[in-house]
Write an enzyme that holds these catalytic residues in place. Structure first.
Site, mmCIF file in Angstrom:
data_model
loop_
_atom_site.group_PDB
_atom_site.id
_atom_site.type_symbol
_atom_site.label_atom_id
_atom_site.label_comp_id
_atom_site.label_asym_id
_atom_site.label_seq_id
_atom_site.Cartn_x
_atom_site.Cartn_y
_atom_site.Cartn_z
ATOM 1 N N GLY A 169 -3.394 -3.055 10.083
ATOM 2 C CA GLY A 169 -2.679 -4.292 10.393
ATOM 3 C C GLY A 169 -1.276 -4.025 10.915
ATOM 4 N N ALA A 183 -2.788 -4.062 6.164
ATOM 5 C CA ALA A 183 -2.994 -5.196 5.263
ATOM 6 C C ALA A 183 -2.848 -4.697 3.830
ATOM 7 C CB ALA A 183 -4.396 -5.760 5.487
HETATM 8 C C1 3H9 Z 1 -6.123 -3.449 7.375
HETATM 9 O O1 3H9 Z 1 -5.017 -3.302 7.790
HETATM 10 C C2 3H9 Z 1 -7.037 -4.559 7.808
HETATM 11 C C3 3H9 Z 1 -6.542 -5.277 9.055
HETATM 12 O O2 3H9 Z 1 -6.982 -4.625 10.220
HETATM 13 C C4 3H9 Z 1 -7.131 -6.668 9.158
HETATM 14 C C5 3H9 Z 1 -6.783 -7.632 8.103
HETATM 15 C C6 3H9 Z 1 -7.289 -9.008 8.394
HETATM 16 N N1 3H9 Z 1 -2.230 -1.816 0.629
HETATM 17 O O3 3H9 Z 1 -1.084 6.898 -0.249
HETATM 18 P P1 3H9 Z 1 0.131 6.898 -1.078
HETATM 19 C C7 3H9 Z 1 -0.224 2.032 -2.119
HETATM 20 S S1 3H9 Z 1 -6.760 -2.436 6.186
HETATM 21 C C8 3H9 Z 1 -1.884 -1.779 -0.675
HETATM 22 O O4 3H9 Z 1 0.135 7.658 -2.346
HETATM 23 P P2 3H9 Z 1 1.551 8.417 0.904
HETATM 24 C C9 3H9 Z 1 -1.062 3.114 -2.781
HETATM 25 O O5 3H9 Z 1 -2.141 2.540 -3.486
HETATM 26 C C10 3H9 Z 1 -5.426 -1.341 5.761
HETATM 27 N N2 3H9 Z 1 -1.376 -0.674 -1.266
HETATM 28 O O6 3H9 Z 1 1.422 7.305 -0.234
HETATM 29 C C11 3H9 Z 1 -0.053 3.784 -3.661
HETATM 30 O O7 3H9 Z 1 0.102 3.001 -4.831
HETATM 31 P P3 3H9 Z 1 0.420 3.691 -6.251
HETATM 32 C C12 3H9 Z 1 -5.259 -0.253 6.742
HETATM 33 C C13 3H9 Z 1 -1.229 0.406 -0.513
HETATM 34 O O8 3H9 Z 1 2.978 8.486 1.233
HETATM 35 C C14 3H9 Z 1 1.243 3.693 -2.869
HETATM 36 O O9 3H9 Z 1 1.035 2.639 -1.909
HETATM 37 N N3 3H9 Z 1 -4.258 0.668 6.284
HETATM 38 C C15 3H9 Z 1 -1.581 0.426 0.836
HETATM 39 O O10 3H9 Z 1 0.813 9.640 0.529
HETATM 40 C C16 3H9 Z 1 1.590 4.970 -2.127
HETATM 41 O O11 3H9 Z 1 0.459 5.372 -1.363
HETATM 42 C C17 3H9 Z 1 -4.577 1.761 5.556
HETATM 43 O O12 3H9 Z 1 -5.718 2.020 5.278
HETATM 44 C C18 3H9 Z 1 -2.100 -0.757 1.420
HETATM 45 N N4 3H9 Z 1 -2.434 -0.819 2.725
HETATM 46 O O13 3H9 Z 1 0.784 7.809 2.164
HETATM 47 C C19 3H9 Z 1 -3.422 2.645 5.152
HETATM 48 N N5 3H9 Z 1 -1.328 1.655 1.338
HETATM 49 O O14 3H9 Z 1 1.742 4.373 -6.050
HETATM 50 C C20 3H9 Z 1 -3.569 3.098 3.740
HETATM 51 C C21 3H9 Z 1 -0.827 2.370 0.320
HETATM 52 O O15 3H9 Z 1 0.438 2.529 -7.175
HETATM 53 N N6 3H9 Z 1 -2.447 3.864 3.271
HETATM 54 N N7 3H9 Z 1 -0.757 1.639 -0.798
HETATM 55 O O16 3H9 Z 1 -0.707 4.635 -6.501
HETATM 56 C C22 3H9 Z 1 -2.243 5.155 3.570
HETATM 57 O O17 3H9 Z 1 -2.952 5.753 4.361
HETATM 58 C C23 3H9 Z 1 -1.109 5.875 2.889
HETATM 59 O O18 3H9 Z 1 -0.762 5.122 1.758
HETATM 60 C C24 3H9 Z 1 0.152 6.100 3.736
HETATM 61 C C25 3H9 Z 1 1.269 6.678 2.822
HETATM 62 C C26 3H9 Z 1 -0.160 7.102 4.847
HETATM 63 C C27 3H9 Z 1 0.667 4.813 4.339
#
Ligand code: 3H9
Length: 684
Positions: free
Chosen positions: A102, A63
Site C-alpha cells: 500500500g 496496509a
Molecule cells: C498491503 O499493503 C495491501 C494493499 O496492497 C491493499 C490494501 C487494500 N502492518 O519486520 P519488522 C510490524 S499488504 C502491521 O521486525 P524490519 C511487525 O509486525 C502489506 N504491522 O521490522 C513488527 O511488529 P513487532 C504489504 C507491521 O525493520 C514491527 O512492525 N506490506 C507491518 O525488520 C517491525 O517489523 C508488507 O507486507 C504492516 N504492514 O522490517 C510489508 N509491517 O515489533 C511488511 C511491519 O510488534 N513489512 N509490521 O513484532 C516488512 O516487510 C518489514 O516489516 C519491513 C521492516 C521491511 C517494513
C-alpha cells in the site's frame, strides 16, 4: 491515540507528515488523516503543491496487516490513493526506507516520486497471499512498465530506488536531505498542468508482447506450484495490458477480496506474525542487553564452518577461522571465495564487496588466536568426545564473557557446556546447510545458558539476516527431531509397497521442495551412517554399503545422469524387495493418504511432544523452523498450523488408523490427544 498525520508549510508547499511507528503502516487513522489533509490542502489557496513524507525509519510499509480479518474502517486504501491522485495540486511522494505494498500504491497515487538511493520499493503482497489491492496492479505497469511491475508483484521482492528510477517509477533520486529536495521538486512542478496521473497513462502499455506472461511463468515455474497468489498477480498485470484502467481496478478488487478470504492468505498472514514472534524470548526481560560481538571465531573450515563464516563476513563482522592443517584451511577459504565470486557473477554483490568481506577473514592454524573473539562457533563433525575436548580447550583460551557455541545438529548442549567452567556462556547455534544461504538458525538454550547470551544470539542472528528460533535441548532439537519419524516411516513404506518416487511425489504435490528420498540423495545418504559395510540393518545401510551415497556419487535412492537428473533405479527396487522378503513384509497398494498420515501426521505428533516438553516456546516457532529450514510451503503455514487446519481430531484418527504399522517406536503426544478431545488448536 494521537493523530499520526500532521502538516508543515514551506512557503507554497505543504508537507503532509505521517508518524505511525514502527513502519508507518497505513492503518485507519493514517488513511483518514491523509484524505483530510489532501482535501484541506486543495481547499487552501495558499498551498500550491503537496509533499507526502513519513517520519521514523521508513515511508509507508503497506496496509496495516493487523487490521486484516477485522471489520473494515473507512476510507479504504483504494479510496485514499484515488483521492491523492485526483488532487488538483501536484503531490510529491518523498520516499525513504521501504515503500511497500500500500505504501508503494500511495506513491503511485502521487503525481511525482522523489527517493533516496537507499530506498526500496516493492509489492510484497504476494507473500501475504494477496495482490496489491489499492490500484497497484493497474498503476504499477502504467508507470514502471509491464516487465518490472510483473516481477515486483509476482516475486514480492522489492527493487532498489535506482532500478525504480531507471524504470520511471521514481522521478528523481536525491542525496542528502530528502525533505529539502522533495520541497524543491514540488516548487519546480507546482505550475505543471495537466498533472501526470498514473491511472490515466497508457504510454507504457503500448507494444507489450503478450508472450511476456507465459515466458515469465515458464522461467519462474517454481513460484507458481500450488500457490495461488503469484498466478493472481500475474493475471492482474496481464489485465492491465488488455483492459481500460476502470475495468482493471474492478478485477483487482474482486481478486483481492477472493484471495483475502482464502486459506492460503490466512496461512501466510499467520506466518508473517509467527516469524516476528519467534525472535521474542519467553521469560527474558526486555531490559537484558546483548553482549558486544566485534569478532567471531569459527572452528572448522569445512562446508558448515565456511558457510557460517560467510554470514558474518557479509555483515561486516571480522572472523577468525581455525583449522588443523594448512590444506584444510586453504580448501575451506578457497571455497568461500568461490562462493562469493559466484554471487558477484550473479550481480548480487560487487567485486569490491567480495574483497571487503574476504578482507575481514583471518585464517589461522593456531587455536590460541580465538582468544580475541567475542563469539566462538565450533563447527567440526558430530562426535561428543571431540566436541567436549574442543570446549575444554576453549575454556582455557577464550576471554572472559566470550560466548561459546556449538553448531551441533543433535548432540546434548548441556553435556558440551559441562566440559567448561562457564556453562552460562555456552549455547547451540544450529545453522542449516548451506549455512550462508538458509535463513533458519536454531538457537539452542542449555539449562544454564545466561539470558544475555540468548539475547545476543537473537540480535546477532538479525544482523546476519537469519530467522532465529529458540529450541530446548533434545535429540535433533526442533527440526531434525521431527524429521526422524518422517524418514523412518518413509523407509518402512518402501518395504510395504510404496516406491521412492511415489512417496516423493506426494510430498512435492503437498508443496515441499522435494520428498524424503530426494532430500536424502541431496544431503547424502551416508549422513549418520556407521561406516561398516558388513552391518546392514536398513535400506540406507544397504545403499551406503554399495557406494550409493546420493547425488554426489551419481546414485542413491535414484540413479542420476551427468546433469543430476534422477530416474528410478531397478537396483534400489531390488534391494527394497529383498529387505521386504527378509523381514516377511507383504507388499500391498499404498494410498497417497496413507503416505500423508504416516509421514506428516507423525511429524505433527512429534511437534506436539516438543511443545509439551517445552522444547519449543510456541507452536508457531515450530512452523518457522519448518518453513525456513526445510521448505515447508508457507501457504500452508507450517506443520502445526496445517495440523490445525486439518483438525487435531482428524490427525489422531489417522494416526490411530496407522498405529499398528507405526510400531512400538511410536507413542501419542498427550498434548495432541488433549487438543483433539477438546477441539482446540495449537496455533490459534
Ligand atoms: C498491503 O499493503 C495491501 C494493499 O496492497 C491493499 C490494501 C487494500 N502492518 O519486520 P519488522 C510490524 S499488504 C502491521 O521486525 P524490519 C511487525 O509486525 C502489506 N504491522 O521490522 C513488527 O511488529 P513487532 C504489504 C507491521 O525493520 C514491527 O512492525 N506490506 C507491518 O525488520 C517491525 O517489523 C508488507 O507486507 C504492516 N504492514 O522490517 C510489508 N509491517 O515489533 C511488511 C511491519 O510488534 N513489512 N509490521 O513484532 C516488512 O516487510 C518489514 O516489516 C519491513 C521492516 C521491511 C517494513
Amino acid at each position: 491515540m494521537s493523530d499520526p498525520i500532521s502538516t508543515e508549510d514551506h512557503g507554497p508547499v505543504r508537507i503532509i507528515w505521517s508518524d505511525n511507528p514502527p513502519v508507518n503502516a497505513l492503518g485507519a487513522a493514517v488513511r483518514q488523516g491523509l484524505v483530510r489533509e489532501i482535501e484541506a490542502a486543495e481547499a487552501d489557496d495558499a498551498v500550491e503543491a503537496v509533499v507526502i513524507a513519513c517520519k521514523g525509519r521508513t515511508f509507508f510499509a503497506g496496509a496495516d496487516i493487523s487490521e486484516f480479518g477485522k471489520p473494515p474502517v473507512m476510507p479504504w486504501l483504494p479510496t485514499v490513493v484515488d483521492r491523492i491522485e485526483a488532487c488538483e495540486k501536484p503531490v510529491v511522494a518523498a520516499i525513504h526506507g521501504t515503500a511497500l505494498g500500500g505504501g508503494c500504491e500511495v506513491a503511485l497515487g502521487c503525481h511525482y516520486r522523489v527517493a533516496l538511493p537507499s530506498a526500496k520499493l516493492g509489492f510484497p503482497e504476494v507473500n501475504l497471499g494477496l495482490l496489491p489491492g489499492a490500484g497497484g496492479t493497474q498503476r504499477g505497469p502504467r508507470v514502471a512498465g509491464v516487465e518490472l511491475a510483473l516481477q515486483m508483484a509476482v516475486t514480492g521482492k522489492p527493487v532498489s530506488a535506482q532500478v525504480a528510477a531507471d524504470a520511471g517509477l521514481v522521478n528523481r533520486l536525491v542525496e542528502g536531505d530528502l525533505i529539502e529536495h522533495a520541497v524543491a521538486y514540488a516548487n519546480e512542478v507546482k505550475d505543471t498542468r495537466p498533472l501526470p496521473r498514473s491511472s490515466q497513462r497508457d504510454d507504457r502499455l503500448q507494444d507489450v508482447d503478450p508472450s511476456i506472461f507465459e515466458e515469465f511463468k515458464k522461467k519462474n515455474a517454481k513460484l507458481f506450484r500450488g500457490d495461488v497468489a503469484p498466478a493472481a498477480n500475474l493475471e492482474l498485470v496481464r489485465i492491465a495490458t488488455e483492459k481500460p484502467y476502470e475495468e482493471g481496478v474492478i478485477a483487482e478488487r474482486n481478486k483481492f477480496m477472493e484471495l483475502m478470504v482464502g486459506d492460503q492468505a490466512k496461512a501466510r498472514q499467520y506466518f508473517f506474525f509467527a516469524e516476528r514472534k519467534a525472535s521474542k524470548i519467553e521469560g527474558v526481560s526486555d531490559d537484558v542487553q546483548p553482549r558486544e560481538i566485534k569478532r567471531v571465531g569459527v572452528i572448522g573450515a569445512g562446508t558448515m564452518g565456511g558457510g557460517i563464516s560467510m554470514n558474518f563476513l557479509t555483515a561486516g563482522i571480522p572472523v577468525t577461522i581455525v583449522e588443523m592443517n594448512q590444506e584444510a584451511l586453504d580448501r575451506g577459504t578457497g571455497i568461500m571465495r568461490k562462493n562469493y565470486d559466484s554471487t558477484a557473477r550473479k550481480g548480487r554483490m560487487t567485486p569490491e564487496q567480495v574483497e571487503q568481506a574476504m578482507g575481514l577473514l583471518k585464517p589461522s592454524l593456531n587455536f590460541d588466536d580465538l582468544a580475541e573473539c567475542d563469539l566462538i562457533i565450533e563447527a567440526v563433525y558430530e562426535n561428543m568426545d571431540v566436541k567436549k575436548d574442543i570446549f575444554g580447550r576453549l575454556d582455557g583460551i577464550a576471554r572472559k564473557g566470550a560466548i561459546l557455541a556449538s553448531n551441533t545438529s543433535y548432540l546434548d548442549i548441556n553435556e558440551i557446556a559441562a566440559a567448561t567452567s562457564r556453562p552460562q556462556d555456552v549455547l547451540g547455534l544450529h545453522f542449516f546447510s548451506p549455512a550462508n544461504i538458509m535463513k533458519l538458525l536454531e538457537v539452542v538454550r542449555g539449562d544454564k545458558t545466561a539470558d544475555d547470551v540468548l539475547v545476543t544470539a537473537m540480535a546477532i542472528a538479525k544482523k546476519i539476516r537469519k530467522v532465529a528460533v529458540i529450541a530446548g535441548v533434545c535429540y535433533g532439537f526442533i527440526g531434525n527431531r521431527m524429521l526422524i519419524p518422517r524418514q523412518l516411516e518413509a523407509e518402512k513404506l518402501l518395504m510395504e509397497g510404496a516406491t521412492p518416487q511415489q512417496v516423493d511425489k506426494v510430498h512435492v504435490e503437498f508443496g515441499m521442495p522435494m520428498g524424503p528420498f530426494q532430500m536424502a540423495d541431496l544431503a547424502g545418504v551416508d549422513i549418520g551412517w556407521h561406516r561398516d559395510p558388513s552391518r546392514i540393518e536398513s535400506i540406507r545401510d544397504a545403499l551406503c554399503a554399495i557406494d550409493r551415497w546420493g547425488q554426489k556419487k551419481g546414485a542413491g535412492f535414484y540413479d542420476y545422469d551427468e546433469n543430476r537428473r534422477p530416474s528410478p533405479s531397478e537396483k534400489v527396487q531390488g534391494i527394497i524387495d529383498d529387505f521386504a522378503k527378509q523381514k516377511g513384509i507383504e507388499k500391498r497398494e499404498i494410498s497417497d493418504q496413507e503416505i500423508i498420515e504416516r509421514t506428516l501426521y507423525t511429524m505433527v505428533n512429534e511437534g506436539a511432544k516438543i511443545l509439551e516438553e517445552g522444547k519449543a516456546q510456541r507452536a508457531s516457532d515450530i512452523d518457522v523452523v519448518w518453513v525456513y529450514g526445510y521448505g515447508w510451503p508457507v501457504y500452508r503455514g507450517g506443520p502445526m498450523y496445517w495440523a490445525d487446519s486439518v483438525g487435531a481430531d482428524k490427525i489422531v484418527e489417522g494416526l490411530k488408523r496407522q498405529q499398528e504399522r507405526l510400531g512400538d517406536k511410536f507413542s501419542f503426544s498427550q498434548l495432541l490427544l488433549d487438543k483433539a478431545e477438546k477441539g482446540e488448536k495449537f496455533t490459534r
